[in-house]
Design a protein around this motif. Structure first.
Motif, PDB file in Angstrom:
ATOM      1  N   PRO A  45      -3.636   5.569   0.030  1.00 16.97           N
ATOM      2  CA  PRO A  45      -2.870   6.767   0.418  1.00 16.97           C
ATOM      3  C   PRO A  45      -2.222   6.656   1.783  1.00 16.97           C
ATOM      4  N   HIS A  46      -2.927   6.049   2.755  1.00 19.66           N
ATOM      5  CA  HIS A  46      -2.337   5.970   4.089  1.00 19.66           C
ATOM      6  C   HIS A  46      -1.113   5.064   4.109  1.00 19.66           C
ATOM      7  N   LEU A  47      -1.072   4.083   3.212  1.00 15.38           N
ATOM      8  CA  LEU A  47       0.087   3.200   3.157  1.00 15.38           C
ATOM      9  C   LEU A  47       1.303   3.916   2.590  1.00 15.38           C
ATOM     10  N   VAL A  48       1.068   4.849   1.684  1.00 14.42           N
ATOM     11  CA  VAL A  48       2.178   5.676   1.186  1.00 14.42           C
ATOM     12  C   VAL A  48       2.805   6.440   2.351  1.00 14.42           C
ATOM     13  N   GLU A  49       1.961   7.062   3.160  1.00 15.15           N
ATOM     14  CA  GLU A  49       2.465   7.803   4.323  1.00 15.15           C
ATOM     15  C   GLU A  49       3.242   6.883   5.266  1.00 15.15           C
ATOM     16  N   ASN A  50       2.698   5.705   5.517  1.00 14.85           N
ATOM     17  CA  ASN A  50       3.351   4.792   6.457  1.00 14.85           C
ATOM     18  C   ASN A  50       4.677   4.272   5.912  1.00 14.85           C
ATOM     19  N   LEU A  51       4.772   4.117   4.600  1.00 16.65           N
ATOM     20  CA  LEU A  51       6.054   3.727   4.001  1.00 16.65           C
ATOM     21  C   LEU A  51       7.088   4.828   4.195  1.00 16.65           C
ATOM     22  N   TYR A  52       6.672   6.062   4.031  1.00 17.26           N
ATOM     23  CA  TYR A  52       7.599   7.167   4.302  1.00 17.26           C
ATOM     24  C   TYR A  52       8.029   7.162   5.770  1.00 17.26           C
ATOM     25  N   SER A  53       7.093   6.943   6.670  1.00 16.12           N
ATOM     26  CA  SER A  53       7.428   6.903   8.097  1.00 16.12           C
ATOM     27  C   SER A  53       8.413   5.787   8.395  1.00 16.12           C
ATOM     28  N   ALA A  54       8.315   4.695   7.632  1.00 13.56           N
ATOM     29  CA  ALA A  54       9.208   3.556   7.829  1.00 13.56           C
ATOM     30  C   ALA A  54      10.549   3.727   7.124  1.00 13.56           C
ATOM     31  N   GLY A  55      10.753   4.874   6.466  1.00 13.13           N
ATOM     32  CA  GLY A  55      12.011   5.125   5.783  1.00 13.13           C
ATOM     33  C   GLY A  55      12.090   4.543   4.393  1.00 13.13           C
ATOM     34  N   LEU A  56      10.934   4.286   3.763  1.00 11.18           N
ATOM     35  CA  LEU A  56      10.894   3.607   2.471  1.00 11.18           C
ATOM     36  C   LEU A  56      10.268   4.449   1.367  1.00 11.18           C
ATOM     37  N   GLY A  57      10.115   5.732   1.588  1.00 10.10           N
ATOM     38  CA  GLY A  57       9.468   6.577   0.603  1.00 10.10           C
ATOM     39  C   GLY A  57      10.161   6.584  -0.743  1.00 10.10           C
ATOM     40  N   ASP A  58      11.485   6.504  -0.735  1.00 12.69           N
ATOM     41  CA  ASP A  58      12.221   6.559  -1.998  1.00 12.69           C
ATOM     42  C   ASP A  58      12.155   5.253  -2.774  1.00 12.69           C
ATOM     43  N   ARG A  59      11.501   4.242  -2.209  1.00 11.52           N
ATOM     44  CA  ARG A  59      11.379   2.962  -2.906  1.00 11.52           C
ATOM     45  C   ARG A  59       9.984   2.738  -3.486  1.00 11.52           C
ATOM     46  N   ILE A  60       9.087   3.703  -3.322  1.00  8.95           N
ATOM     47  CA  ILE A  60       7.731   3.567  -3.856  1.00  8.95           C
ATOM     48  C   ILE A  60       7.762   3.921  -5.338  1.00  8.95           C
ATOM     49  N   VAL A  61       7.415   2.955  -6.180  1.00  5.87           N
ATOM     50  CA  VAL A  61       7.452   3.174  -7.637  1.00  5.87           C
ATOM     51  C   VAL A  61       6.057   3.353  -8.223  1.00  5.87           C
ATOM     52  N   GLY A  62       5.033   3.145  -7.418  1.00  6.24           N
ATOM     53  CA  GLY A  62       3.665   3.327  -7.876  1.00  6.24           C
ATOM     54  C   GLY A  62       2.736   3.492  -6.697  1.00  6.24           C
ATOM     55  N   ALA A  63       1.692   4.315  -6.863  1.00  9.14           N
ATOM     56  CA  ALA A  63       0.731   4.546  -5.788  1.00  9.14           C
ATOM     57  C   ALA A  63      -0.619   4.894  -6.402  1.00  9.14           C
ATOM     58  N   VAL A  64      -1.662   4.899  -5.563  1.00 12.54           N
ATOM     59  CA  VAL A  64      -2.996   5.236  -6.043  1.00 12.54           C
ATOM     60  C   VAL A  64      -3.229   6.740  -5.938  1.00 12.54           C
ATOM     61  N   SER A  65      -4.300   7.195  -6.557  1.00  9.81           N
ATOM     62  CA  SER A  65      -4.645   8.617  -6.510  1.00  9.81           C
ATOM     63  C   SER A  65      -4.896   9.056  -5.064  1.00  9.81           C
ATOM     64  N   TYR A  66      -4.749  10.359  -4.835  1.00 10.09           N
ATOM     65  CA  TYR A  66      -4.888  10.998  -3.527  1.00 10.09           C
ATOM     66  C   TYR A  66      -3.748  10.634  -2.571  1.00 10.09           C
ATOM     67  N   SER A  67      -2.680  10.066  -3.096  1.00 13.08           N
ATOM     68  CA  SER A  67      -1.483   9.834  -2.276  1.00 13.08           C
ATOM     69  C   SER A  67      -0.695  11.145  -2.297  1.00 13.08           C
ATOM     70  N   ASP A  68      -1.026  12.024  -1.372  1.00 13.62           N
ATOM     71  CA  ASP A  68      -0.548  13.409  -1.441  1.00 13.62           C
ATOM     72  C   ASP A  68       0.273  13.857  -0.244  1.00 13.62           C
ATOM     73  N   TYR A  69       0.657  12.913   0.607  1.00  9.64           N
ATOM     74  CA  TYR A  69       1.465  13.300   1.765  1.00  9.64           C
ATOM     75  C   TYR A  69       2.483  12.216   2.057  1.00  9.64           C
ATOM     76  N   PRO A  70       3.746  12.624   2.339  1.00  5.94           N
ATOM     77  CA  PRO A  70       4.262  13.994   2.287  1.00  5.94           C
ATOM     78  C   PRO A  70       4.242  14.545   0.876  1.00  5.94           C
TER      79      PRO A  70
END
Length: 294
Positions: A45-70
């Motif tokens: 989950p924390h890597l999902v957040e960090n990808l968004y911070s890096a400007g890459l949120g729209d490129r995430i095609v899969g994530a693990v459970s509890y990836s709830d932010y943003p």
């Protein structure tokens, strides 16, 4: 014509070189991509957040459970949990980059070997210090070629961290018991991120010397060490009811002076930029302890 072909060849070569990206992960491995990552699977989950911070949120095609932010992250298709990843689900997303956490299944040697055998590049994150959060964001920005966004986010984090450290780290120490859960009674030791945040705020973790990272402790040992503040985390954004159970022990300094505090766990236990929101909250709480003491 030859000159045109040579010019075209040089131009094609230069653009190919420019398209390649690389970053050195926390294993010390150089992760190289022929082109910036466009399809990313994040295995924590924390890597999902960090990808968004890096400007890459729209490129995430899969994530693990509890990836709830943003909040937008909740719509990302799940590929399992960070300790029970479905490799089939990951492969179905056809990622050109997997971002894994060293402490989760995605970072274990067997899983990494399978990704390697399939030719899928993996960046492994293993933050140990608060400064590593900014480093990871910069690395992800390099792999996605969003350096300007990532570097700006990392710089803001670094500045805010330095400001908090300058303001609070040298303040009079406050003894703190950080409570993760009530049954069993559990805390975190000094080398965890939480311990670093406590030190950042000028606090002293009363179980900093514990051998294990997340030790179970007895009420008697808490009473013996008599913390000036008790800080609870719990499981969500709401203050846990069990924090007030300490009022059954009015002899504790923290109870006597009403220094029973709560910091949402996602703001202090996830290695993201929001950790400094949790740090700011904790620092203000410990400052209140100092003020009440004066």
């Amino acid at each position: 014509m030859l000159a045109v072909l040579l010019l075209f060849g040089l131009s094609w070569s230069a653009s190919s070189v420019a398209a390649a990206v690389a970053a050195t992960d926390f294993r010390g491995e150089v992760v190289r991509l022929d082109a910036p990552a466009k399809r990313i699977v994040a295995l924590a989950p924390h890597l999902v957040e960090n990808l968004y911070s890096a400007g890459l949120g729209d490129r995430i095609v899969g994530a693990v459970s509890y990836s709830d932010y943003p909040p937008a992250a909740r719509a990302i298709p799940e590929v399992g949990g960070y300790t029970n990843i479905s490799l089939e689900a990951v492969l179905a997303k056809k990622p050109d980059l997997v971002v894994a956490w060293a402490s989760g299944q995605g970072g274990d040697p067997a899983t990494l070997a399978r990704f390697e055998a399939l030719g899928i590049p993996v960046y492994v994150d293993r933050p140990r210090r608060l400064e590593d959060i900014a480093r990871a964001i910069r690395d992800l920005g390099a792999l996605g070629d969003t350096r300007d966004t990532a570097n700006a986010a990392a710089a803001r984090f670094d500045r805010r961290l330095a400001s908090l450290r300058q303001r609070y780290a040298s303040r009079p120490p406050v003894s703190v018991f950080y409570q993760v859960w009530d049954e069993p009674l559990q805390t975190l030791a000094g080398d965890q991120f939480v311990g670093q945040v406590i030190r950042l705020c000028g606090g002293r973790n009363i179980f900093a010397d514990a051998v294990s990272l997340a030790p179970k402790v007895g009420i008697e040992s808490v009473l013996e060490r008599d913390p000036q503040a008790i800080v609870a985390s719990g499981m969500g954004d709401d203050r846990p009811d069990w924090l007030d159970d300490w009022r059954d022990w009015p002899g504790l300094q923290a109870v006597e002076n009403d220094h029973l505090f709560f910091v949402p766990p996602d703001l202090i236990q996830r290695a993201t930029v929001r950790m400094l929101d949790g740090a700011s909250m904790l620092c203000r709480q410990l400052e209140r302890v100092r003020g009440d003491g004066d």
